[in-house]
Structure formats: structure tokens, C-alpha cells
Motif scaffolding. Sequence first.
Motif, PDB file in Angstrom:
ATOM      1  N   HIS A  19       0.858  -1.188   0.000  1.00  9.32           N
ATOM      2  CA  HIS A  19       0.000   0.000   0.000  1.00  9.32           C
ATOM      3  C   HIS A  19       0.892   1.235   0.000  1.00  9.32           C
ATOM      4  CE1 HIS A  19      -4.114   1.608   1.594  1.00  9.32           C
ATOM      5  NE2 HIS A  19      -3.712   2.202   0.512  1.00  9.32           N
ATOM      6  N   VAL A  20       1.069   1.860  -1.134  1.00 12.92           N
ATOM      7  CA  VAL A  20       2.076   2.909  -1.286  1.00 12.92           C
ATOM      8  C   VAL A  20       1.515   4.299  -0.996  1.00 12.92           C
ATOM      9  CG1 VAL A  20       3.782   3.921  -2.836  1.00 12.92           C
ATOM     10  CG2 VAL A  20       3.261   1.492  -2.986  1.00 12.92           C
ATOM     11  N   LEU A  21       0.270   4.536  -1.419  1.00 11.13           N
ATOM     12  CA  LEU A  21      -0.360   5.821  -1.085  1.00 11.13           C
ATOM     13  C   LEU A  21      -1.665   5.521  -0.357  1.00 11.13           C
ATOM     14  CD1 LEU A  21       0.146   7.915  -4.364  1.00 11.13           C
ATOM     15  CD2 LEU A  21       1.477   8.036  -2.244  1.00 11.13           C
ATOM     16  N   ARG A  22      -1.844   6.192   0.805  1.00  8.38           N
ATOM     17  CA  ARG A  22      -3.032   5.909   1.617  1.00  8.38           C
ATOM     18  C   ARG A  22      -3.873   7.166   1.771  1.00  8.38           C
ATOM     19  NH1 ARG A  22      -1.201   1.593   5.491  1.00  8.38           N
ATOM     20  NH2 ARG A  22       0.857   1.014   4.746  1.00  8.38           N
ATOM     21  N   ASP A  23      -5.056   7.131   1.159  1.00  8.42           N
ATOM     22  CA  ASP A  23      -6.031   8.222   1.303  1.00  8.42           C
ATOM     23  C   ASP A  23      -5.387   9.602   1.185  1.00  8.42           C
ATOM     24  OD1 ASP A  23      -8.160   6.559   1.568  1.00  8.42           O
ATOM     25  OD2 ASP A  23      -8.006   6.439   3.763  1.00  8.42           O
ATOM     26  N   VAL A  24      -4.616   9.791   0.128  1.00  8.50           N
ATOM     27  CA  VAL A  24      -3.936  11.081  -0.037  1.00  8.50           C
ATOM     28  C   VAL A  24      -4.930  12.134  -0.518  1.00  8.50           C
ATOM     29  CG1 VAL A  24      -2.192  12.342  -1.357  1.00  8.50           C
ATOM     30  CG2 VAL A  24      -1.672  10.067  -0.434  1.00  8.50           C
ATOM     31  N   ASP A  25      -5.057  13.202   0.259  1.00  7.80           N
ATOM     32  CA  ASP A  25      -5.849  14.363  -0.149  1.00  7.80           C
ATOM     33  C   ASP A  25      -4.869  15.497  -0.406  1.00  7.80           C
ATOM     34  OD1 ASP A  25      -8.446  13.275   0.154  1.00  7.80           O
ATOM     35  OD2 ASP A  25      -8.223  13.465   2.350  1.00  7.80           O
ATOM     36  N   LEU A  26      -5.107  16.207  -1.487  1.00  8.85           N
ATOM     37  CA  LEU A  26      -4.181  17.300  -1.808  1.00  8.85           C
ATOM     38  C   LEU A  26      -4.901  18.269  -2.728  1.00  8.85           C
ATOM     39  CD1 LEU A  26      -1.285  18.525  -1.858  1.00  8.85           C
ATOM     40  CD2 LEU A  26      -0.829  17.036  -3.816  1.00  8.85           C
ATOM     41  N   GLU A  27      -4.719  19.543  -2.451  1.00  5.31           N
ATOM     42  CA  GLU A  27      -5.287  20.552  -3.330  1.00  5.31           C
ATOM     43  C   GLU A  27      -4.193  21.566  -3.643  1.00  5.31           C
ATOM     44  OE1 GLU A  27      -9.555  22.817  -3.379  1.00  5.31           O
ATOM     45  OE2 GLU A  27      -9.232  21.130  -2.035  1.00  5.31           O
ATOM     46  N   VAL A  28      -4.009  21.894  -4.898  1.00  8.68           N
ATOM     47  CA  VAL A  28      -2.997  22.876  -5.284  1.00  8.68           C
ATOM     48  C   VAL A  28      -3.673  23.932  -6.135  1.00  8.68           C
ATOM     49  CG1 VAL A  28      -0.827  23.271  -6.523  1.00  8.68           C
ATOM     50  CG2 VAL A  28      -1.132  21.163  -5.199  1.00  8.68           C
ATOM     51  N   GLU A  29      -3.475  25.197  -5.744  1.00 10.09           N
ATOM     52  CA  GLU A  29      -4.070  26.299  -6.499  1.00 10.09           C
ATOM     53  C   GLU A  29      -3.189  26.666  -7.685  1.00 10.09           C
ATOM     54  OE1 GLU A  29      -7.009  27.544  -5.784  1.00 10.09           O
ATOM     55  OE2 GLU A  29      -7.139  26.208  -4.018  1.00 10.09           O
ATOM     56  N   GLY A  30      -3.792  27.266  -8.696  1.00 14.36           N
ATOM     57  CA  GLY A  30      -3.029  27.748  -9.839  1.00 14.36           C
ATOM     58  C   GLY A  30      -2.006  28.770  -9.376  1.00 14.36           C
ATOM     59  N   GLY A  31      -0.764  28.688  -9.872  1.00 17.09           N
ATOM     60  CA  GLY A  31       0.259  29.659  -9.524  1.00 17.09           C
ATOM     61  C   GLY A  31       1.016  29.330  -8.251  1.00 17.09           C
ATOM     62  N   GLU A  32       0.647  28.248  -7.594  1.00 15.85           N
ATOM     63  CA  GLU A  32       1.357  27.859  -6.374  1.00 15.85           C
ATOM     64  C   GLU A  32       2.668  27.170  -6.705  1.00 15.85           C
ATOM     65  OE1 GLU A  32      -0.342  26.456  -2.319  1.00 15.85           O
ATOM     66  OE2 GLU A  32      -1.631  25.626  -3.894  1.00 15.85           O
ATOM     67  N   MET A  33       3.577  27.186  -5.728  1.00 17.31           N
ATOM     68  CA  MET A  33       4.776  26.362  -5.817  1.00 17.31           C
ATOM     69  C   MET A  33       4.800  25.497  -4.563  1.00 17.31           C
ATOM     70  SD  MET A  33       8.565  27.401  -6.806  1.00 17.31           S
ATOM     71  CE  MET A  33      10.033  26.495  -6.405  1.00 17.31           C
ATOM     72  N   VAL A  34       4.688  24.189  -4.769  1.00 17.91           N
ATOM     73  CA  VAL A  34       4.530  23.263  -3.658  1.00 17.91           C
ATOM     74  C   VAL A  34       5.706  22.296  -3.630  1.00 17.91           C
ATOM     75  CG1 VAL A  34       3.058  21.470  -2.667  1.00 17.91           C
ATOM     76  CG2 VAL A  34       2.029  23.430  -3.821  1.00 17.91           C
ATOM     77  N   ALA A  35       6.272  22.075  -2.447  1.00 23.39           N
ATOM     78  CA  ALA A  35       7.324  21.075  -2.304  1.00 23.39           C
ATOM     79  C   ALA A  35       6.743  19.840  -1.632  1.00 23.39           C
ATOM     80  CB  ALA A  35       8.471  21.627  -1.473  1.00 23.39           C
ATOM     81  N   ILE A  36       7.168  18.652  -2.105  1.00 18.04           N
ATOM     82  CA  ILE A  36       6.779  17.410  -1.454  1.00 18.04           C
ATOM     83  C   ILE A  36       8.032  16.822  -0.829  1.00 18.04           C
ATOM     84  CG2 ILE A  36       5.818  15.098  -1.761  1.00 18.04           C
ATOM     85  CD1 ILE A  36       4.298  16.179  -4.190  1.00 18.04           C
ATOM     86  N   MET A  37       7.969  16.586   0.465  1.00 18.46           N
ATOM     87  CA  MET A  37       9.124  16.029   1.157  1.00 18.46           C
ATOM     88  C   MET A  37       8.744  14.725   1.829  1.00 18.46           C
ATOM     89  SD  MET A  37      11.127  19.291   2.761  1.00 18.46           S
ATOM     90  CE  MET A  37      12.631  18.378   2.990  1.00 18.46           C
ATOM     91  N   GLY A  38       9.746  13.989   2.203  1.00 21.70           N
ATOM     92  CA  GLY A  38       9.476  12.736   2.893  1.00 21.70           C
ATOM     93  C   GLY A  38      10.665  11.817   2.746  1.00 21.70           C
ATOM     94  N   ALA A  39      10.690  10.800   3.604  1.00 23.88           N
ATOM     95  CA  ALA A  39      11.802   9.864   3.575  1.00 23.88           C
ATOM     96  C   ALA A  39      11.785   9.074   2.277  1.00 23.88           C
ATOM     97  CB  ALA A  39      11.702   8.903   4.760  1.00 23.88           C
ATOM     98  N   SER A  40      12.919   8.497   2.003  1.00 29.15           N
ATOM     99  CA  SER A  40      13.006   7.663   0.813  1.00 29.15           C
ATOM    100  C   SER A  40      12.024   6.501   0.949  1.00 29.15           C
ATOM    101  CB  SER A  40      14.438   7.157   0.669  1.00 29.15           C
ATOM    102  OG  SER A  40      14.514   6.311  -0.440  1.00 29.15           O
ATOM    103  N   GLY A  41      11.259   6.250  -0.099  1.00 30.95           N
ATOM    104  CA  GLY A  41      10.294   5.151  -0.064  1.00 30.95           C
ATOM    105  C   GLY A  41       8.956   5.552   0.517  1.00 30.95           C
ATOM    106  N   SER A  42       8.772   6.840   0.822  1.00 31.99           N
ATOM    107  CA  SER A  42       7.510   7.273   1.418  1.00 31.99           C
ATOM    108  C   SER A  42       6.410   7.459   0.365  1.00 31.99           C
ATOM    109  CB  SER A  42       7.714   8.563   2.208  1.00 31.99           C
ATOM    110  OG  SER A  42       8.250   9.556   1.352  1.00 31.99           O
ATOM    111  N   GLY A  43       6.758   7.388  -0.913  1.00 32.01           N
ATOM    112  CA  GLY A  43       5.732   7.452  -1.967  1.00 32.01           C
ATOM    113  C   GLY A  43       5.715   8.766  -2.734  1.00 32.01           C
TER     114      GLY A  43
END
Lengths: 227, 417
Positions: A19-43
Motif C-alpha cells: 500500500h504505497v499511497l493511503r487516502d492522499v488528499d491534496l489541493e494545489v491552487e493555480g500559480g502555487e509552488m509546492v514542495a513534497i518532502m518525505g523519507a526515501s520510499g515514502s511514496g
Amino acid sequence: MLRLSKINKYYAVGSHRLHVLRDVDLEVEGGEMVAIMGASGSGKSTLLNILGILDRYDAGEYWLGDTLIRDLGEGQAARYRNQFIGFVFQSFNLLPFKTAVENVALPLYYQGVPRRQRNRTALQYLDKVGLADWADHRPAEMSGGQKQRVAIARALITKPRIVLADEPTGALDSKTSEEVMELFAEINRTGMTVILVTHEADVAAKAQRTIRLRDGKVEPELVARAS
Amino acid sequence: MIDVDSFHEIATSLTRHKLRTALTALGVFFGLTIFMLMVSFGGSLRSGINKKMAGFATNAVFLWGQRTSEPYAGLPANRPVVFDNDDIEPLRKLAGVEYVAPRNQLGGFRAGNVVKHGSKVGAFQVAGDYPDFQFISMPLIRAGRYINDADIADRRKVAVIGESVASELFGGADPIGQALEVNGIHFVVVGVFGTRATGQQGDQQVRTIHVPFTTFQQAFHTGNRVSWFALTGKRGVDAKDLEQRVYALLRERHKVAPTDDAAIRGFNAGAQFAKTEKMFGAIDIVLGVFGLLSLLAGAIGVSNIMLISVRERTKEIGVRKALGARPTAVVGMVIAEAIMLTLVAGFIALAVGAFAIAKAADRIATMGPDFPLGPPEVSFSFSVMATAILIAVGALAGLIPAVRAAAISPVEALRDE
Ligand SMILES: Nc1ncnc2c1ncn2[C@@H]1O[C@H](COP(=O)(O)OP(=O)(O)O)[C@@H](O)[C@H]1O
Ligand SMILES: [Mg+2]
């Protein structure tokens, strides 16, 4: 701009499901700059691939603008990728036998844009990333930073809705990383939505928002900061 | 789908591994060259036989009377069988017959007769003929005309002469309207002909003087005798069957036992032709199959190399897909590369093969008419067919690699270790 709700993703590993991604909710607005962080293997890469319509998900909904990205045929997925998404990879993924300008022009080839016209456009985009003089050089003749700039120009040439970058500075030294991140910030200032995966805090610091993944789950957001 | 642009894409990826591409192309090159040589060798064999049969309708039957070998209807054996004018009409009325040409030859088959023009003298064959003979022997009229119905009806003293007769008796002068003398009888030349036949047969034909059949019988006192018949069947009529019915008719008319094979003899060019045609059909198939197999071996080489190439280019194909290449575009790219490789190698083979075959044809042309092979040739239709086959072979060779390429998952291909 884009909305994920309750995205779940499994990989079959041998006889059991990972199970690699669990109930991921995410919203990104137009013009945003978003970073995704997490340990190696976190998906992180898995999430980015789903956002980039490179990979499928098993449950949930992914809305890109007002288009539901689900159960697409390969042809349709390719068309959306070409129109909506700009990709930047850690290892650049330029075609070694093509010159910089040809690499940048490649997405337009798959839109049926004639050669002259797409090379002209590609040259403009190379100029935007400061590499107009390197148009006729092949990737092997360029430094890592230059290659990544070419890749960024290639990601931008189709005027996508979002630019996705998976550890774009992962193969670069810190000074070059700084320059490439400044380029992303600049692109973002022109109104482009940027989502990038990184595990370097100073890289993430350039983003307006950081999303943390742990074992396939989004951690409650910390205080959003602008740089 | 193939425009200058995709052509450029194909060319760059093919030239990336020049040696490998060249070696693969060499396989196709040899395949098509062998295929070509096989097909043209078959054609060469065929034309070698056909040149011996040229100058006669391919469905002609020739018949002449000899002596009976058994008694029949109260008549003894060893009786000569002589065809006559009364045989002509019944033969013409026989179902399936197209042309009937009764013939007489002065002094017998292939005899030389003294023929004069002024002070010039030569030895030639002299034949009495009906107009129909021109549709069986098919002389090439060089000047004037052949014998016509009015010549027959009015027993005109006219002659149609072979090219060698014309050159030997008249030198460079125009023989039309000139007289020549055979056994003290004067004939006016109304036509000159050449022939398609080669070798001895062709030489004989152009050393012959044709006069109207009726004139011949009167002038040379041959009564109503016919030395032999030449006839042809209509299109689609079975040569063997027609021959049987002609024999039956003539045997009945001349009171020959139905079992007497010696009394009436004949030569069935049609049956002969059909037999050789059948043999060459089989030879063509065998040679063609071997040729195609060698081309197939070349194609398997292409398929193999394309498979390797697709595997090596997994990352590239992944990148292309990530950038928006649809599966059809990927399939098209690989198949187009396979076709391009096959076509380029094939065209070189066509050029080299055509050159070699033209050289061989030149050599064979100098070999004289009795050499068993005719000049081989590469027809335009063969080139068109070969191109079509090459495209099909290339597409087929590219198919499996193309499907493999289209199935590459970009996520897998682009995963950073
Ligand atoms: N194709 C796959 N098959 C099986 N497991 C996979 C596959 N791709 C990724 N995974 C696993 O899924 C998890 C998340 O991987 P990934 O998204 O690449 O993580 P990250 O990018 O955060 O390091 C890891 O445990 C990884 O081993
Ligand atoms: Mg990753």
C-alpha cells in the motif's frame, strides 16, 4: 487547479500488495509552488507520477482543472501529458543523440508542430533558461546544471498547466542547485504552478508550501511559509 | 504519417549504430539480391526455351500425311496418305479451329529451288500459302503486304519474300514490283517479311518465298494436293483435344484406321508450349519460394536488431512517452525504422541486382541463338512488386519490436535508481 481526494495506490510485490499511497488528499491552487518532502520510499515519486498521468491509482479521484483523470486509455493519457504536464527529472532524461534545441522541441513533435516552427519556439525557451548559445550542443557536452535547464525549457515549451519535478536538484552540487531552484522560483513568479519533490530543506524553502509524506500518508501541514 | 520530419527522426536513430545497421541491411540486401537473381534466372530459362519457339503461334498444330501402317476399309497397308483441297473446308468447320493454312512446298520440306532475278540466282524454299498462314507463322511484314484473298481467288502470280531472299536477289534495291522467276514462271514481289524466330529456324523462314496457294497448284502442277496443314485453335480451346479431333477427321476422310498412328503425323506446338509453361510455372514457384525465404532471413535479422534496439532504448522510449508520444506514435516509429532499413537495403539490392542482370544479359546476348538461356531481365513490375514486398517485410519485421516498445511503461523506464 488540481485536487486529489482519497487517492490510494498499491503495488503488487510478489504475492502481497504494497500500500504505497493511503487516502492522499491534496489541493494545489493555480500559480502555487509546492514542495513534497518525505523519507526515501515514502511514496513521493509515486504521487508525482500519478499527478503527471504517468501512473494509475487504484482508488480516489484526481481532478486536473475540470478534467477527471481516471481510467484513461494510453493514447488519451499521452495526449493529456503532452498538453497539461511539464516534467523535470532528477537524471534530466535528455535524449543524448539530440541537440539541446531538438530536445526542447521534442514535446512539440508529438503535437505535430512542423520542424522549423518548433525549433524556433525551442530556441526562445532555451533563451529563457539562458542557454541560447548552447542550442546546438548535445547533452554530453553540458554540465549538470545546464542539462537541467534544458530539461526545464523542454517542460515549459508546451505551456503546461503544471510543472512537476522529481528531485530536480538531486544530482547537482549545492551552488548549481541554488541556481536551478532560483529558475523554478522565477518560473513560478510568471504564474506557472510548480510541484517538486525534494529531500533538501533549503530547496523546499523556496516553495510556498511543503507537503510531507510518511509511509504513503500526508502528514498534517505545518505552518505555510513564503520565502 | 511519414513526412520530412519523421524521416529525420528515423534517419538519426538508424545512423546511431552505423555498423549494426549496415550489417542488418546487408542481410536484407543479400535476401533481395538472391530473390531477384532467382526470379530472373527463371525468366532467363523460360525465354531461352521460348526463343526456340518464337515466330509461331503458341497454339499451332502441324499435320502431314505418310503411309498407312495397317490395312483398313478394304485398303492395304503401306498406302500413301495425301491431303487435298477437299480437306480444307471440313477442317475450317471443325469446332474450336481458328485458322487453317494448307501448304504446299516445292520439291518437298525444306528443299532449295533455283530462283532467278535478272542475272542473280539463289536457292530458296518456295511455298504455296493461304492468307491464314500469317496468323500461324506470324511473319514481320517489312514492306508491302502478305498474300490476300484476291490473290487466292484470281490465282495471281505474286510473291511475298523473306528478307534473305530480298537481299540476295535484289541487293539494296526495293524488290516490291520487281519480278522473280521460279521454274520458268514469273512472279511479282508484293511483300517482304522478317521473322521473330532465331537460329536455324529463323534462317529458314527468311529464305522462303510465299506465293498464293491456288497459284502454286496451277503453276507447279500439283493438282489438288496439300503437303501439310498448319492450324490453330481458338483461345481457350484445349490444344490436345483439338489435335485429337483433327486426327479423327482426317483419318476418316482418308480411310485410315483409327489406331494407325503412323499414317498421319503431326507436331502440336500448343501442347509442347503448355508442357514447358507448366514446367516453368513450377520452376518459378520453387525459385520464388527460395528467393522469398532468403528475403525472410533478412527480415528476421531486421526484427532481431529492432528488438535489441528497442530494449536498449527503453529509457528513450520512456522519455518520449512521458513527453506525450502516444502508443501509435511509438509503434509507428519502430515500424517506420524497420521499413526504412529494409527499403534502403532493398533499393541498393535492386540497383546492384539490375546492374548484374543487365551485364549477364549482355553476355548471354553474345552467346548466339542456340545458347540455352535467354537474356534475363528485371521488369518494372518486378521492381514495383519487390518494393511492395520490402515494405510488407519491413512492417512485419518491425511489428513485434514495435508492440514491445509500445508496452514499455514510462514509470519503469524512468525510475531513478
Ligand atoms: N513498480 C513498483 N513495484 C513495486 N514497488 C514499488 C514500485 N515502485 C515503487 N515501489 C515502492 O513503493 C514505495 C514508494 O516508492 P517511491 O514513490 O519511489 O518513493 P520515494 O520517491 O518517496 O522514494 C517504495 O517502497 C517502493 O519500493
Ligand atoms: Mg523518488
